[in-house]
Motif scaffolding. Sequence first.
Motif, PDB file in Angstrom:
ATOM      1  N   GLY A  28      -7.201   4.518  -4.637  1.00 23.72           N
ATOM      2  CA  GLY A  28      -5.788   4.178  -4.502  1.00 23.72           C
ATOM      3  C   GLY A  28      -4.927   4.693  -5.634  1.00 23.72           C
ATOM      4  O   GLY A  28      -3.815   4.222  -5.857  1.00 23.72           O
ATOM      5  N   THR A  68       1.051   6.515  -3.243  1.00 23.21           N
ATOM      6  CA  THR A  68       1.211   6.468  -4.690  1.00 23.21           C
ATOM      7  C   THR A  68       2.147   7.540  -5.209  1.00 23.21           C
ATOM      8  O   THR A  68       2.475   7.554  -6.384  1.00 23.21           O
ATOM      9  CB  THR A  68      -0.150   6.712  -5.375  1.00 23.21           C
ATOM     10  OG1 THR A  68      -0.622   7.992  -4.968  1.00 23.21           O
ATOM     11  CG2 THR A  68      -1.143   5.650  -4.989  1.00 23.21           C
ATOM     12  N   ASP A  69       2.526   8.479  -4.353  1.00 28.42           N
ATOM     13  CA  ASP A  69       3.329   9.597  -4.808  1.00 28.42           C
ATOM     14  C   ASP A  69       2.659  10.337  -5.946  1.00 28.42           C
ATOM     15  O   ASP A  69       3.325  10.781  -6.891  1.00 28.42           O
ATOM     16  CB  ASP A  69       4.725   9.142  -5.247  1.00 28.42           C
ATOM     17  CG  ASP A  69       5.556   8.722  -4.058  1.00 28.42           C
ATOM     18  OD1 ASP A  69       5.263   9.185  -2.947  1.00 28.42           O
ATOM     19  OD2 ASP A  69       6.484   7.911  -4.232  1.00 28.42           O
ATOM     20  N   ALA A  83       5.071   1.221 -10.189  1.00 28.82           N
ATOM     21  CA  ALA A  83       4.417   2.097  -9.207  1.00 28.82           C
ATOM     22  C   ALA A  83       3.212   1.420  -8.573  1.00 28.82           C
ATOM     23  O   ALA A  83       2.938   1.613  -7.393  1.00 28.82           O
ATOM     24  CB  ALA A  83       3.995   3.401  -9.875  1.00 28.82           C
ATOM     25  N   ALA A  84       2.500   0.637  -9.338  1.00 27.47           N
ATOM     26  CA  ALA A  84       1.292  -0.004  -8.808  1.00 27.47           C
ATOM     27  C   ALA A  84       1.669  -1.006  -7.719  1.00 27.47           C
ATOM     28  O   ALA A  84       1.090  -1.006  -6.632  1.00 27.47           O
ATOM     29  CB  ALA A  84       0.534  -0.697  -9.931  1.00 27.47           C
ATOM     30  N   ALA A  85       2.649  -1.842  -8.014  1.00 31.54           N
ATOM     31  CA  ALA A  85       3.056  -2.848  -7.032  1.00 31.54           C
ATOM     32  C   ALA A  85       3.562  -2.161  -5.773  1.00 31.54           C
ATOM     33  O   ALA A  85       3.248  -2.546  -4.648  1.00 31.54           O
ATOM     34  CB  ALA A  85       4.141  -3.743  -7.613  1.00 31.54           C
ATOM     35  N   SER A 109       2.843   0.814  -4.682  1.00 32.08           N
ATOM     36  CA  SER A 109       1.832   1.522  -3.906  1.00 32.08           C
ATOM     37  C   SER A 109       0.929   0.528  -3.179  1.00 32.08           C
ATOM     38  O   SER A 109       0.346   0.859  -2.156  1.00 32.08           O
ATOM     39  CB  SER A 109       1.018   2.448  -4.802  1.00 32.08           C
ATOM     40  OG  SER A 109       0.070   1.732  -5.530  1.00 32.08           O
ATOM     41  N   LEU A 110       0.830  -0.672  -3.700  1.00 36.96           N
ATOM     42  CA  LEU A 110       0.050  -1.686  -3.002  1.00 36.96           C
ATOM     43  C   LEU A 110       0.669  -1.943  -1.635  1.00 36.96           C
ATOM     44  O   LEU A 110      -0.025  -2.038  -0.626  1.00 36.96           O
ATOM     45  CB  LEU A 110       0.067  -2.997  -3.796  1.00 36.96           C
ATOM     46  CG  LEU A 110      -1.226  -3.490  -4.401  1.00 36.96           C
ATOM     47  CD1 LEU A 110      -1.101  -4.942  -4.775  1.00 36.96           C
ATOM     48  CD2 LEU A 110      -2.389  -3.275  -3.468  1.00 36.96           C
ATOM     49  N   ARG A 123       0.947   1.654   0.384  1.00 38.10           N
ATOM     50  CA  ARG A 123      -0.299   2.439   0.509  1.00 38.10           C
ATOM     51  C   ARG A 123       0.031   3.907   0.296  1.00 38.10           C
ATOM     52  O   ARG A 123      -0.292   4.764   1.107  1.00 38.10           O
ATOM     53  CB  ARG A 123      -0.898   2.263   1.889  1.00 38.10           C
ATOM     54  CG  ARG A 123      -1.408   0.891   2.147  1.00 38.10           C
ATOM     55  CD  ARG A 123      -1.128   0.437   3.535  1.00 38.10           C
ATOM     56  NE  ARG A 123      -1.589  -0.957   3.658  1.00 38.10           N
ATOM     57  CZ  ARG A 123      -2.866  -1.282   3.632  1.00 38.10           C
ATOM     58  NH1 ARG A 123      -3.778  -0.358   3.517  1.00 38.10           N
ATOM     59  NH2 ARG A 123      -3.215  -2.532   3.717  1.00 38.10           N
TER      60      ARG A 123
END
Lengths: 349, 349
Positions: free
Chosen positions: B126, B66-67, B56-58, B60-61, B64
């Motif tokens: 973020g 994050t759900d 999820a982190a990658a 969302s990077l 932009r």
Amino acid sequence: MNQKAPTLQDVATTAGVSSNTASVVLNGAKSNTRVSEATRQRVLDAAQQLRYHPNAAARSLVHRKTDSIGVIFGVAGSSTDYVTNPYMAGILQGVLKVAGEVGYCVTIFTQPWVNANASAHRFRDGRTDGIIVIASPENSDILEGLSSLGIPLAAVACPGERYSVPTVDVDNRTGIEMAMDHLRELGHYKIALFTGEENMHSTPQRISSYRNRLKDWDCNLPAQWIHTCAYSGAGADAALRKIWQSSERPTAILACNDAIAAGVLAEARSLSIKVPEELSVMGYDDAEIASLQTPPLTTISQPLQQIGELTTHLLLKRLQGVPIEPLTVLLDPKIVVRKSTSVPSEDNQ
Amino acid sequence: MNQKAPTLQDVATTAGVSSNTASVVLNGAKSNTRVSEATRQRVLDAAQQLRYHPNAAARSLVHRKTDSIGVIFGVAGSSTDYVTNPYMAGILQGVLKVAGEVGYCVTIFTQPWVNANASAHRFRDGRTDGIIVIASPENSDILEGLSSLGIPLAAVACPGERYSVPTVDVDNRTGIEMAMDHLRELGHYKIALFTGEENMHSTPQRISSYRNRLKDWDCNLPAQWIHTCAYSGAGADAALRKIWQSSERPTAILACNDAIAAGVLAEARSLSIKVPEELSVMGYDDAEIASLQTPPLTTISQPLQQIGELTTHLLLKRLQGVPIEPLTVLLDPKIVVRKSTSVPSEDNQ
DNA sequence: ATCCACTGACTAAGCGATTAGTCATAGTAT
DNA sequence: ATACTATGACTAATCGCTTAGTCAGTGGAT
């Protein structure tokens, strides 16, 4: 984000340095980069001015650490009342408290658990560092599924031992024994048990403890005196009606939570059964509603918030790789005697 | 993560393709990359076999996004009982429901809000796509601070208009009017108001609505009949004692939530004041405890879960850039008449 | 035989932050 | 004068994923 958040690069540009230098200034030095006092101040000023805050996603990519812990609520039946359920809420409150103390956020997973094969890998999504499982149903493979993926876990009221998951619970055996002993001391031995869902971890434990106590007393009770209700309280009314129509009536009912006990009280009222004169009723949990019942419920109190706090501590320990011993922690319940229990009336002895 | 989660690269390697190809297979094609059926299947098999789930982190990077949505609980006084507070819990429940429906997680921020300057930027980290602020105190700069950073927001029981934040609340004016009118119809006009914390958004609204109603009736009441208690119920006992010692006693007390009303009932019992014969008492919220009081509370019911659901929908709309009109939604309260109110006794008229 | 379109898949850049490694410059010791 | 060591700061790789851009090969149309 609507308005783009400033990045480390923005801070660096503003301060007239490279992003590396900015990074080093803003979080103690872990590279051998050195920074002069003047430069340091420029970076700090720039960060302050831009209201810079590091992007958690980018950070967690590098650190493999998110500073947040996940929570999954086990679901009994089709209930979706997680946080309005006082048991769940009390525990979550404890989790929030401890998480807050160490600067972690708490992420509540909202997707229902289907089964390990379909659901487990979703929880290894790098959103959380570890997960707290609260009261998973006995027939669920949550713990198995998550632990087999190597996700750091801690659990509440689950069969955690089986999967080497640190687990906190209140001693169900002791709780039932305290309740049974209280009733016995008053003179009851015809005690019926109204349980919660069969598939909850607590249910078989409580049933077996109830049976053991009766065995200790050489009591042989009708099997149908164990009634399965729902922890929501549903089914308690029907169970009382049924048991009251049977040839032999109990003098006391031990309900496995306060909602069930409340259901019993309400039905007793409509059947004109006097509590506690004709029938003693005990609850379990000591939820807020217990003291407000008519009559106020004698019940077994569980330290819900403490459960949440302790479980969170265990998860944090596990995240730090600290060995956890013992794996299962059982907290002590307490009995709270109010007005819903008394000596059985003469003709019921 | 203990056991390293498989990455997209792992899947690609297993399937014998590049990570790009794997990515395209696993989430509809957004590049012009084409994949043959055979290759597609190999990738899917590999993903299945490795129990792959994207990080999820990658993600969302890149996106932009994050759900996940954040929740901040406003804090009245030093209380830290967020989810054990039935008002908060009810709303949170609604948030969880809607978030779950659209596949969002809910992140509860545990760090207390200090002030905009010190705290606001932490929430632009973020971790979440937007934030729901629940019941921020009136004197807090939460909304101002967060909205000035461009964080998408939605609020419950906050002065959101001021900062163009979509806000949901129950119409406090209507609620108080319903309560006052109910009491008036019974024959009361000597009505005291026991409020929650002064710095909560609802308090001044309710006070002014109370005053207006009295003005409509040409009633002039002692100013000290407005008592400030805490929404936890604290202070209700002292307030009742004080008002009961005064030269002129009210015939009814309108409490601004059920906990305060419960406090009044308890103190009335110990002062041997008969409710409702000597004193009518009304609550507000219709929490679970309302119907369990002795006597059961007449109260104003707020659709808590619906508030949470609606607020979440508003936030989701805002995240999609859909214009929100009107900005403030007021839901309707309902009156629930139980046994704690009745006509005032003769000698009190 | 030449050109074109399509198929199938790859390379590389970038999201924002961290950190290992590199490199001038200046000051100090020999 | 030479060698060495701090000092101060930079470059580049990496975390896992997405996507714009590139490219070789195949087959059909001209």
